[in-house]
Design an enzyme around this catalytic site. Structure first.
Site, PDB file in Angstrom:
ATOM      1  CG  ASP A  36      -6.690 -15.531   6.900  1.00 49.89           C
ATOM      2  OD1 ASP A  36      -7.500 -16.002   6.082  1.00 49.89           O
ATOM      3  OD2 ASP A  36      -5.649 -14.903   6.558  1.00 49.89           O
ATOM      4  CG  ASN A  92     -13.837 -15.608  -0.532  1.00 52.34           C
ATOM      5  OD1 ASN A  92     -14.866 -14.949  -0.532  1.00 52.34           O
ATOM      6  ND2 ASN A  92     -12.763 -15.235   0.143  1.00 52.34           N
ATOM      7  N   GLY A  98     -12.971 -14.799  -5.354  1.00 51.93           N
ATOM      8  CA  GLY A  98     -11.871 -14.463  -4.446  1.00 51.93           C
ATOM      9  C   GLY A  98     -11.198 -15.669  -3.814  1.00 51.93           C
ATOM     10  CD  GLN A  99     -11.940 -21.829  -3.534  1.00 51.84           C
ATOM     11  OE1 GLN A  99     -12.878 -21.840  -4.330  1.00 51.84           O
ATOM     12  NE2 GLN A  99     -11.623 -22.877  -2.796  1.00 51.84           N
ATOM     13  CG  HIS A 105     -10.813 -21.613   2.777  1.00 54.71           C
ATOM     14  ND1 HIS A 105     -10.375 -22.085   1.551  1.00 54.71           N
ATOM     15  CD2 HIS A 105     -10.840 -20.269   2.673  1.00 54.71           C
ATOM     16  CE1 HIS A 105     -10.133 -21.071   0.752  1.00 54.71           C
ATOM     17  NE2 HIS A 105     -10.418 -19.950   1.404  1.00 54.71           N
ATOM     18  CG  LEU A 106     -17.343 -21.191   7.170  1.00 57.31           C
ATOM     19  CD1 LEU A 106     -18.118 -20.449   6.089  1.00 57.31           C
ATOM     20  CD2 LEU A 106     -18.275 -22.138   7.934  1.00 57.31           C
ATOM     21  CG  HIS A 107     -12.862 -16.609   4.835  1.00 57.32           C
ATOM     22  ND1 HIS A 107     -11.603 -16.029   4.911  1.00 57.32           N
ATOM     23  CD2 HIS A 107     -12.917 -17.205   3.621  1.00 57.32           C
ATOM     24  CE1 HIS A 107     -10.941 -16.257   3.788  1.00 57.32           C
ATOM     25  NE2 HIS A 107     -11.726 -16.967   2.981  1.00 57.32           N
TER      26      HIS A 107
HETATM   27  P1  5GP Z   1      -9.460 -17.403   0.003  1.00 59.73           P
HETATM   28  O1  5GP Z   1      -9.033 -16.119  -0.635  1.00 59.73           O
HETATM   29  O2  5GP Z   1      -8.944 -18.603  -0.775  1.00 59.73           O
HETATM   30  O3  5GP Z   1     -10.918 -17.472   0.311  1.00 59.73           O
HETATM   31  O4  5GP Z   1      -8.769 -17.427   1.428  1.00 59.73           O
HETATM   32  C1  5GP Z   1      -7.512 -17.968   1.686  1.00 59.73           C
HETATM   33  C2  5GP Z   1      -7.069 -17.410   2.997  1.00 59.73           C
HETATM   34  O5  5GP Z   1      -5.959 -18.173   3.435  1.00 59.73           O
HETATM   35  C3  5GP Z   1      -6.605 -15.954   2.945  1.00 59.73           C
HETATM   36  O6  5GP Z   1      -7.418 -15.175   3.812  1.00 59.73           O
HETATM   37  C4  5GP Z   1      -5.162 -16.011   3.384  1.00 59.73           C
HETATM   38  O7  5GP Z   1      -4.792 -14.931   4.208  1.00 59.73           O
HETATM   39  C5  5GP Z   1      -5.083 -17.324   4.122  1.00 59.73           C
HETATM   40  N1  5GP Z   1      -3.788 -17.958   4.069  1.00 59.73           N
HETATM   41  C6  5GP Z   1      -2.982 -18.084   2.989  1.00 59.73           C
HETATM   42  N2  5GP Z   1      -1.860 -18.757   3.307  1.00 59.73           N
HETATM   43  C7  5GP Z   1      -1.975 -19.076   4.627  1.00 59.73           C
HETATM   44  C8  5GP Z   1      -1.119 -19.777   5.538  1.00 59.73           C
HETATM   45  O8  5GP Z   1      -0.033 -20.264   5.186  1.00 59.73           O
HETATM   46  N3  5GP Z   1      -1.541 -19.887   6.819  1.00 59.73           N
HETATM   47  C9  5GP Z   1      -2.743 -19.368   7.234  1.00 59.73           C
HETATM   48  N4  5GP Z   1      -3.056 -19.539   8.533  1.00 59.73           N
HETATM   49  N5  5GP Z   1      -3.586 -18.707   6.413  1.00 59.73           N
HETATM   50  C10 5GP Z   1      -3.192 -18.564   5.112  1.00 59.73           C
END
Ligand code: 5GP
Ligand code: ZN
Length: 119
Positions: A36, A92, A98-99, A105-107
């Protein structure tokens, strides 16, 4: 449920395709794991299906083996990252969840004590 469609403007499709750089830590025929860009823990990796689906439920509905592959890849990442004490997996989902990026995607979070409940 939305079937997979071409997603030319999808950030994570571009990372999967190699059109946007990312630090890849694990990859299989079906999933890719990369760090991330804004880590919330010492280890913060995102595991994504190579195919474009908006939510985890869409992955499970249309390509159930890929849903399993996400979790299996997360476990492989945890081993590679030395997370023997444990780790957290998060999907998320939707704006209130929070998505921000609409490619499932799986954190994978670990390397510090993780509070519960999450914020
Ligand atoms: P969400 O909030 O949708 O569950 O998570 C999206 C995640 O993608 C966030 O934790 C954010 O930091 C990450 N992210 C956003 N843009 C990029 C990117 O360009 N490269 C990478 N490696 N992570 C990203
Ligand atoms: Zn996508």
């Amino acid at each position: 449920m939305n079937a997979p469609e071409p997603a030319a403007d999808c950030l994570f499709c571009k990372i999967v395709a190699g059109d946007i750089p990312a630090e890849i830590v694990h990859a299989t025929d079906t999933v890719v794991a990369f760090r991330d860009v804004n880590p919330q823990a010492p280890t913060h990796v995102l595991v994504v299906p190579r195919s474009h689906y908006e939510t985890a439920a869409d992955v499970a509905h249309w390509e159930p083996s890929a849903a399993a592959d996400l979790v299996i890849a997360a476990a492989a990442v945890a081993v590679k990252e030395g997370l023997g004490e444990g780790y957290r997996l998060v999907f998320n989902t939707g704006p209130a969840g929070g998505q921000v990026v609409p490619h499932a995607h799986l954190h994978v979070l670990g390397g510090r004590a993780l509070g519960w409940p999450p914020g």
